[in-house]
Design a protein around this motif. Sequence first.
Motif, PDB file in Angstrom:
ATOM      1  N   PRO A   1       1.024  -1.711   0.349  1.00 48.33           N
ATOM      2  CA  PRO A   1       0.237   0.088  -0.099  1.00 48.33           C
ATOM      3  C   PRO A   1       1.055   1.141   0.122  1.00 48.33           C
ATOM      4  O   PRO A   1       1.954   1.602   0.694  1.00 48.33           O
ATOM      5  CB  PRO A   1      -1.280   0.071   1.596  1.00 48.33           C
ATOM      6  CG  PRO A   1      -1.009  -1.209   1.754  1.00 48.33           C
ATOM      7  CD  PRO A   1       0.236  -2.109   0.724  1.00 48.33           C
ATOM      8  N   GLY A   2       0.850   1.663  -0.833  1.00 49.34           N
ATOM      9  CA  GLY A   2       1.447   3.409  -1.200  1.00 49.34           C
ATOM     10  C   GLY A   2       2.908   3.421  -1.976  1.00 49.34           C
ATOM     11  O   GLY A   2       2.809   4.857  -2.668  1.00 49.34           O
ATOM     12  N   ASP A   3       2.735   2.289  -2.354  1.00 47.70           N
ATOM     13  CA  ASP A   3       3.856   2.149  -3.792  1.00 47.70           C
ATOM     14  C   ASP A   3       3.022   2.448  -4.492  1.00 47.70           C
ATOM     15  O   ASP A   3       1.639   2.237  -5.120  1.00 47.70           O
ATOM     16  CB  ASP A   3       4.353   0.709  -3.946  1.00 47.70           C
ATOM     17  CG  ASP A   3       5.689  -0.307  -3.142  1.00 47.70           C
ATOM     18  OD1 ASP A   3       5.517   0.963  -1.825  1.00 47.70           O
ATOM     19  OD2 ASP A   3       5.824  -1.230  -2.839  1.00 47.70           O
ATOM     20  N   ARG A   4       4.186   3.321  -5.727  1.00 48.97           N
ATOM     21  CA  ARG A   4       4.065   3.459  -6.453  1.00 48.97           C
ATOM     22  C   ARG A   4       4.098   3.195  -7.735  1.00 48.97           C
ATOM     23  O   ARG A   4       5.271   2.196  -7.543  1.00 48.97           O
ATOM     24  CB  ARG A   4       4.810   5.285  -6.881  1.00 48.97           C
ATOM     25  CG  ARG A   4       4.321   6.323  -6.412  1.00 48.97           C
ATOM     26  CD  ARG A   4       4.798   7.789  -7.199  1.00 48.97           C
ATOM     27  NE  ARG A   4       4.261   8.029  -7.565  1.00 48.97           N
ATOM     28  CZ  ARG A   4       4.935   9.330  -9.154  1.00 48.97           C
ATOM     29  NH1 ARG A   4       5.709   9.669  -8.016  1.00 48.97           N
ATOM     30  NH2 ARG A   4       4.241   9.242  -9.889  1.00 48.97           N
ATOM     31  N   LEU A   5       3.324   2.650  -8.726  1.00 52.13           N
ATOM     32  CA  LEU A   5       3.369   1.471  -9.768  1.00 52.13           C
ATOM     33  C   LEU A   5       3.974   2.925 -11.059  1.00 52.13           C
ATOM     34  O   LEU A   5       3.436   3.444 -11.597  1.00 52.13           O
ATOM     35  CB  LEU A   5       2.082   1.201 -10.187  1.00 52.13           C
ATOM     36  CG  LEU A   5       1.364   0.577  -9.039  1.00 52.13           C
ATOM     37  CD1 LEU A   5      -0.041   0.312  -9.724  1.00 52.13           C
ATOM     38  CD2 LEU A   5       1.905  -0.685  -8.120  1.00 52.13           C
ATOM     39  N   ASN A   6       4.970   2.781 -11.527  1.00 53.50           N
ATOM     40  CA  ASN A   6       5.716   3.082 -12.830  1.00 53.50           C
ATOM     41  C   ASN A   6       5.655   2.644 -13.863  1.00 53.50           C
ATOM     42  O   ASN A   6       6.394   1.190 -13.778  1.00 53.50           O
ATOM     43  CB  ASN A   6       7.517   2.880 -12.371  1.00 53.50           C
ATOM     44  CG  ASN A   6       8.160   3.858 -12.871  1.00 53.50           C
ATOM     45  OD1 ASN A   6       8.652   3.571 -14.409  1.00 53.50           O
ATOM     46  ND2 ASN A   6       8.913   5.254 -12.985  1.00 53.50           N
TER      47      ASN A   6
ATOM     48  N   ALA B   1       9.283  -2.630 -18.453  1.00 52.59           N
ATOM     49  CA  ALA B   1      10.709  -3.328 -18.221  1.00 52.59           C
ATOM     50  C   ALA B   1       9.986  -4.781 -17.713  1.00 52.59           C
ATOM     51  O   ALA B   1      11.026  -5.999 -18.298  1.00 52.59           O
ATOM     52  CB  ALA B   1      12.056  -2.941 -17.415  1.00 52.59           C
ATOM     53  N   ARG B   2       9.817  -4.960 -16.876  1.00 49.64           N
ATOM     54  CA  ARG B   2       9.746  -6.429 -16.069  1.00 49.64           C
ATOM     55  C   ARG B   2       8.508  -7.584 -16.368  1.00 49.64           C
ATOM     56  O   ARG B   2       9.007  -8.577 -16.251  1.00 49.64           O
ATOM     57  CB  ARG B   2       8.768  -5.791 -14.030  1.00 49.64           C
ATOM     58  CG  ARG B   2       8.909  -7.540 -13.455  1.00 49.64           C
ATOM     59  CD  ARG B   2       8.537  -6.523 -12.346  1.00 49.64           C
ATOM     60  NE  ARG B   2       7.884  -7.423 -10.549  1.00 49.64           N
ATOM     61  CZ  ARG B   2       7.946  -7.529  -9.976  1.00 49.64           C
ATOM     62  NH1 ARG B   2       7.439  -6.183  -9.730  1.00 49.64           N
ATOM     63  NH2 ARG B   2       7.343  -8.356  -9.301  1.00 49.64           N
ATOM     64  N   MET B   3       7.146  -6.254 -16.921  1.00 49.86           N
ATOM     65  CA  MET B   3       6.517  -7.930 -17.922  1.00 49.86           C
ATOM     66  C   MET B   3       6.821  -7.773 -19.477  1.00 49.86           C
ATOM     67  O   MET B   3       6.217  -8.672 -20.383  1.00 49.86           O
ATOM     68  CB  MET B   3       6.043  -7.503 -17.663  1.00 49.86           C
ATOM     69  CG  MET B   3       5.029  -7.489 -16.200  1.00 49.86           C
ATOM     70  SD  MET B   3       3.478  -7.242 -15.348  1.00 49.86           S
ATOM     71  CE  MET B   3       3.492  -7.481 -13.955  1.00 49.86           C
TER      72      MET B   3
ATOM     73  N   ILE C   1       0.509  -2.029 -20.016  1.00 50.99           N
ATOM     74  CA  ILE C   1       0.773  -0.912 -17.857  1.00 50.99           C
ATOM     75  C   ILE C   1      -0.438  -0.659 -17.946  1.00 50.99           C
ATOM     76  O   ILE C   1      -1.180  -1.065 -17.064  1.00 50.99           O
ATOM     77  CB  ILE C   1       2.055  -1.062 -17.571  1.00 50.99           C
ATOM     78  CG1 ILE C   1       3.537  -1.708 -18.448  1.00 50.99           C
ATOM     79  CG2 ILE C   1       2.459  -0.624 -16.581  1.00 50.99           C
ATOM     80  CD1 ILE C   1       2.874  -3.831 -17.405  1.00 50.99           C
ATOM     81  N   ARG C   2      -0.879   0.433 -18.633  1.00 51.96           N
ATOM     82  CA  ARG C   2      -1.693   1.501 -18.715  1.00 51.96           C
ATOM     83  C   ARG C   2      -3.838   1.418 -18.020  1.00 51.96           C
ATOM     84  O   ARG C   2      -4.010   1.407 -17.618  1.00 51.96           O
ATOM     85  CB  ARG C   2      -1.571   2.520 -19.456  1.00 51.96           C
ATOM     86  CG  ARG C   2      -2.025   4.478 -19.463  1.00 51.96           C
ATOM     87  CD  ARG C   2      -1.942   4.734 -20.425  1.00 51.96           C
ATOM     88  NE  ARG C   2      -0.240   5.286 -20.676  1.00 51.96           N
ATOM     89  CZ  ARG C   2       0.547   5.041 -21.854  1.00 51.96           C
ATOM     90  NH1 ARG C   2      -0.279   4.719 -23.130  1.00 51.96           N
ATOM     91  NH2 ARG C   2       1.898   5.363 -21.627  1.00 51.96           N
TER      92      ARG C   2
END
Length: 72
Positions: A31-36, A42-44, A51-52
């Motif tokens: 919770p609170g992590d930003r999704l860059n 790149a990870r996926m 992603i968007r």
Amino acid sequence: MEFNKENHEQGLSLAIAEELKRLIYSGEILPGDRLNEVNLAARMGTSRGPIREAIRILTGLGLVTAVPNRGV
């Protein structure tokens, strides 16, 4: 159903949304992590578009919150 680029991207976005849900439920995304978008793409191994769209799906489900002018 005819296979086309739009159908492929919808399927990809749904698969990415499912993976992001797994990461959220497992605690890998806290919770609170930003999704860059760039890092997730790149990870996926995909572009930012799916992603968007996956993030929009998760926003609709109430799992993530978009903050105006700050991202997700």
